[in-house]
Design a protein around this motif. Structure first.
Motif, PDB file in Angstrom:
ATOM      1  N   GLY A  15       1.090  -1.146   0.272  1.00 28.88           N
ATOM      2  CA  GLY A  15      -0.258   0.111  -0.003  1.00 28.88           C
ATOM      3  C   GLY A  15       1.469   1.136   0.053  1.00 28.88           C
ATOM      4  O   GLY A  15       2.122   1.219  -0.365  1.00 28.88           O
ATOM      5  N   ASP A  17       2.583   4.063   1.893  1.00 27.79           N
ATOM      6  CA  ASP A  17       3.532   4.340   3.191  1.00 27.79           C
ATOM      7  C   ASP A  17       3.377   5.504   3.650  1.00 27.79           C
ATOM      8  O   ASP A  17       2.322   5.629   4.570  1.00 27.79           O
ATOM      9  CB  ASP A  17       5.108   3.575   3.570  1.00 27.79           C
ATOM     10  CG  ASP A  17       5.247   3.090   4.725  1.00 27.79           C
ATOM     11  OD1 ASP A  17       5.475   2.293   4.870  1.00 27.79           O
ATOM     12  OD2 ASP A  17       5.229   4.637   5.868  1.00 27.79           O
ATOM     13  N   TYR A  18       3.154   5.943   2.853  1.00 30.10           N
ATOM     14  CA  TYR A  18       3.173   7.819   3.389  1.00 30.10           C
ATOM     15  C   TYR A  18       3.278   8.931   2.272  1.00 30.10           C
ATOM     16  O   TYR A  18       3.687   8.240   1.055  1.00 30.10           O
ATOM     17  CB  TYR A  18       4.232   8.066   4.289  1.00 30.10           C
ATOM     18  CG  TYR A  18       5.721   8.151   4.572  1.00 30.10           C
ATOM     19  CD1 TYR A  18       5.710   9.454   3.683  1.00 30.10           C
ATOM     20  CD2 TYR A  18       6.495   7.098   4.139  1.00 30.10           C
ATOM     21  CE1 TYR A  18       7.807   9.707   3.283  1.00 30.10           C
ATOM     22  CE2 TYR A  18       7.752   7.411   4.491  1.00 30.10           C
ATOM     23  CZ  TYR A  18       8.435   8.809   3.518  1.00 30.10           C
ATOM     24  OH  TYR A  18       9.921   8.650   3.412  1.00 30.10           O
ATOM     25  N   LYS A  60      -2.003  11.864  10.396  1.00 32.70           N
ATOM     26  CA  LYS A  60      -2.232  10.432  10.522  1.00 32.70           C
ATOM     27  C   LYS A  60      -3.281  10.981  10.163  1.00 32.70           C
ATOM     28  O   LYS A  60      -3.938  11.789  11.443  1.00 32.70           O
ATOM     29  CB  LYS A  60      -1.740   9.440  10.913  1.00 32.70           C
ATOM     30  CG  LYS A  60      -0.248   8.591  11.022  1.00 32.70           C
ATOM     31  CD  LYS A  60      -0.322   8.039  11.959  1.00 32.70           C
ATOM     32  CE  LYS A  60      -1.047   6.243  10.882  1.00 32.70           C
ATOM     33  NZ  LYS A  60       0.238   5.327  10.516  1.00 32.70           N
ATOM     34  N   GLY A  62      -7.195   7.766   9.478  1.00 33.47           N
ATOM     35  CA  GLY A  62      -7.262   6.598   8.834  1.00 33.47           C
ATOM     36  C   GLY A  62      -5.295   5.854   8.756  1.00 33.47           C
ATOM     37  O   GLY A  62      -4.978   5.936   9.572  1.00 33.47           O
ATOM     38  N   LYS A  63      -5.564   5.394   7.346  1.00 33.33           N
ATOM     39  CA  LYS A  63      -4.397   4.700   6.720  1.00 33.33           C
ATOM     40  C   LYS A  63      -3.746   5.339   6.427  1.00 33.33           C
ATOM     41  O   LYS A  63      -2.161   5.332   5.402  1.00 33.33           O
ATOM     42  CB  LYS A  63      -4.770   3.624   5.875  1.00 33.33           C
ATOM     43  CG  LYS A  63      -5.394   2.309   6.326  1.00 33.33           C
ATOM     44  CD  LYS A  63      -5.814   1.543   5.876  1.00 33.33           C
ATOM     45  CE  LYS A  63      -6.683  -0.093   6.312  1.00 33.33           C
ATOM     46  NZ  LYS A  63      -6.848  -0.938   5.306  1.00 33.33           N
ATOM     47  N   THR A  65      -0.613   8.481   6.187  1.00 38.66           N
ATOM     48  CA  THR A  65       0.229   9.436   6.311  1.00 38.66           C
ATOM     49  C   THR A  65       0.924  10.377   5.366  1.00 38.66           C
ATOM     50  O   THR A  65       1.549   9.773   4.687  1.00 38.66           O
ATOM     51  CB  THR A  65       1.282   8.733   6.970  1.00 38.66           C
ATOM     52  OG1 THR A  65       0.103   7.423   7.407  1.00 38.66           O
ATOM     53  CG2 THR A  65       2.064   8.789   7.948  1.00 38.66           C
ATOM     54  N   TRP A  95       4.816   0.965   0.364  1.00 44.33           N
ATOM     55  CA  TRP A  95       5.241   0.072   1.745  1.00 44.33           C
ATOM     56  C   TRP A  95       5.557  -1.410   1.310  1.00 44.33           C
ATOM     57  O   TRP A  95       4.138  -1.994   0.704  1.00 44.33           O
ATOM     58  CB  TRP A  95       4.260  -0.146   2.620  1.00 44.33           C
ATOM     59  CG  TRP A  95       3.616  -1.508   3.729  1.00 44.33           C
ATOM     60  CD1 TRP A  95       5.030  -1.608   3.919  1.00 44.33           C
ATOM     61  CD2 TRP A  95       2.295  -0.979   4.117  1.00 44.33           C
ATOM     62  NE1 TRP A  95       4.579  -2.352   5.705  1.00 44.33           N
ATOM     63  CE2 TRP A  95       3.381  -2.891   5.095  1.00 44.33           C
ATOM     64  CE3 TRP A  95       1.938  -1.577   3.975  1.00 44.33           C
ATOM     65  CZ2 TRP A  95       2.046  -3.189   6.174  1.00 44.33           C
ATOM     66  CZ3 TRP A  95       0.683  -2.260   4.822  1.00 44.33           C
ATOM     67  CH2 TRP A  95       0.825  -3.236   5.668  1.00 44.33           C
ATOM     68  N   LYS A 171      -9.925   8.149   4.793  1.00 46.09           N
ATOM     69  CA  LYS A 171      -9.605   7.040   5.426  1.00 46.09           C
ATOM     70  C   LYS A 171      -8.483   6.311   4.793  1.00 46.09           C
ATOM     71  O   LYS A 171      -8.018   5.544   5.562  1.00 46.09           O
ATOM     72  CB  LYS A 171     -10.757   6.412   4.833  1.00 46.09           C
ATOM     73  CG  LYS A 171     -11.899   6.038   5.584  1.00 46.09           C
ATOM     74  CD  LYS A 171     -12.023   5.672   6.840  1.00 46.09           C
ATOM     75  CE  LYS A 171     -13.694   5.831   7.632  1.00 46.09           C
ATOM     76  NZ  LYS A 171     -13.733   5.555   8.806  1.00 46.09           N
ATOM     77  N   TYR A 172      -7.813   6.309   3.621  1.00 43.53           N
ATOM     78  CA  TYR A 172      -7.467   6.443   2.584  1.00 43.53           C
ATOM     79  C   TYR A 172      -6.669   6.761   1.121  1.00 43.53           C
ATOM     80  O   TYR A 172      -7.911   7.514   1.408  1.00 43.53           O
ATOM     81  CB  TYR A 172      -6.771   3.941   2.466  1.00 43.53           C
ATOM     82  CG  TYR A 172      -8.107   4.166   1.166  1.00 43.53           C
ATOM     83  CD1 TYR A 172      -7.718   4.233   0.325  1.00 43.53           C
ATOM     84  CD2 TYR A 172      -9.536   4.197   2.224  1.00 43.53           C
ATOM     85  CE1 TYR A 172      -9.256   3.569  -0.409  1.00 43.53           C
ATOM     86  CE2 TYR A 172     -10.579   3.440   1.444  1.00 43.53           C
ATOM     87  CZ  TYR A 172     -10.179   3.571   0.362  1.00 43.53           C
ATOM     88  OH  TYR A 172     -11.246   3.307  -1.026  1.00 43.53           O
ATOM     89  N   ARG A 227      -3.915  -1.923  -5.252  1.00 39.81           N
ATOM     90  CA  ARG A 227      -3.452  -0.744  -4.192  1.00 39.81           C
ATOM     91  C   ARG A 227      -2.899   0.354  -4.640  1.00 39.81           C
ATOM     92  O   ARG A 227      -3.109   1.379  -3.627  1.00 39.81           O
ATOM     93  CB  ARG A 227      -2.863  -1.671  -2.677  1.00 39.81           C
ATOM     94  CG  ARG A 227      -3.890  -3.027  -1.797  1.00 39.81           C
ATOM     95  CD  ARG A 227      -3.224  -3.148  -0.634  1.00 39.81           C
ATOM     96  NE  ARG A 227      -3.558  -4.380  -0.064  1.00 39.81           N
ATOM     97  CZ  ARG A 227      -3.166  -4.911   0.573  1.00 39.81           C
ATOM     98  NH1 ARG A 227      -2.181  -4.694   0.970  1.00 39.81           N
ATOM     99  NH2 ARG A 227      -4.344  -6.460   0.885  1.00 39.81           N
TER     100      ARG A 227
END
Ligand code: FE2
Length: 369
Positions: A15, A17-18, A60, A62-63, A65, A95, A171-172, A227
């Motif tokens: 996914g 990561d940031y 941050k 949710g997911k 960053t 990630w 969320k993401y 993703r």
């Protein structure tokens, strides 16, 4: 060939990561993303942690960053980046389980090196990172954190201020869009397929995405587990300057145009964002006269969608709701999309025309159309 079916994905990615932004004033950018977008304070690195040349704030929700980094000294790649591009995305960190392998596989296929694999350690374990360049000065950093239990990464400490405005339900990261230069679309779509093993989900050409004045072309590249989705835009010839050209003029190179952030309740999320001062593009009210005829029945009431300016589109698998902010810095460069998917896996093609006409009105007010 579909690498997923053959089990030959040479770059497995878990996914996003940031996302790291190089900005003129990280302290104030962090405050803006807390106050306006509801991001929560997470980690910090700077003079107090032993750094001499930079400060980073990590937030941050949710997911998602986000990291905001500023230079503390003039003689710095961060300062140079800000001088040329203004505030913008420097790193889309991915990630992975093996940052060494990710580096080997991508550089062997021709990626330009940003950073050789590096192990960073503290009392909470170790993180391995490596990095390659993509379009413009943008970087993909591979982050392997399976042997790390600390707050973010070695070198960072927990950032825990009292000021904590509530989250807004983001969320993401759904997708991140890159604007590339004239005639560069195929170079970069080919980069993502050859160097990173991505496949092309969809493409749009200037017949799909054009208004009376402006045009662009777009291709969506995705990794094997979907993703990571990276739409790429290239300007196309139109009667006037397209939004992609305007971006390239002000960012001074290819770069990240927008990040789409997903929510489970777009009406609540956008209401909260508006009340906190986030500005959105608005489409003509007539959009809502015909939208239900185009997309069919939806779960939401039309009134709040119209009041907030939220757009709707449908594909074979379902529908989606989306809205776009105005650029979030002085240069007309980076902006955000807020998206709620209800089955649809596409990107809102049916909204492009209404949307681009709204963007052209903004360009006109900036004198850049
Ligand atoms: Fe998008």
């Amino acid at each position: 060939m579909n690498t997923k079916e053959t089990g030959a994905d040479f770059l497995p990615i878990n996914g996003t990561d940031y996302v790291e932004f190089y900005v003129g004033n990280a302290k104030q950018a962090a405050h803006y993303y807390q106050t306006a977008f509801g991001f929560q304070p997470h980690a910090y690195a700077g003079l107090e942690t032993g750094l001499k040349d930079r400060t980073s704030y990590v937030l941050k929700q949710g997911k998602i960053t986000f990291m905001f980094t500023s230079a503390l000294v003039p003689d710095s790649l961060i300062a140079e980046h800000c001088k040329l591009h203004g505030d913008g995305v420097k790193i889309i960190a991915l990630w992975v389980d093996d940052a060494n392998a990710a580096f080997e596989e991508t550089t062997r296929r021709g990626a330009k090196v940003y950073q050789e694999p590096e192990v960073i350690k503290d009392q909470d374990g170790e993180v391995v990172t490596s990095g390659i360049y993509t379009y413009g000065e943008t970087v993909h950093l591979f982050v392997e954190r399976r042997n790390y239990t600390g707050v973010f990464m070695p070198g960072f400490r927990k950032w825990n201020p009292e000021y904590r405005p509530a989250e807004v339900g983001l969320k993401y990261v759904d997708h991140m869009v890159g604007n590339v230069g004239w005639n560069e679309m195929n170079i970069w779509s080919e980069f993502y397929s050859r160097v990173m093993g991505f496949t092309q989900l969809v493409s749009f050409d200037d017949k799909d995405i054009s208004t009376e004045y402006t045009a662009l072309m777009s291709k969506v590249m995705a990794n094997s587990n979907l993703r990571i989705k990276f739409p790429l835009n290239e300007p196309a010839e139109g009667k006037k300057k397209s939004q992609i050209e305007e971006y390239l003029d002000f960012y001074r190179s290819p770069g990240v145009q927008h990040a789409a952030l997903a929510t489970d309740n777009i009406i609540e999320t956008v209401s909260a964002l508006k009340s906190r001062g986030v500005e959105f593009l608005s489409v003509p009210a007539t959009y809502y006269d015909t939208v239900l005829a185009r997309v069919g029945s939806i779960d939401e009431e039309l009134k709040p969608l119209r009041d907030l300016g939220i757009l709707v589109d449908r594909d074979d698998e379902g529908y989606l709701l989306q809205i776009f902010t105005k650029p979030v810095e002085d240069r007309p460069t980076l902006f955000y999309e807020i998206i709620q998917r209800k089955g649809a896996r596409s990107f809102g093609k049916g909204n492009f025309k209404a949307l681009f006409e709204a963007i052209e009105l903004e360009q006109q007010s900036r004198g850049t159309l």
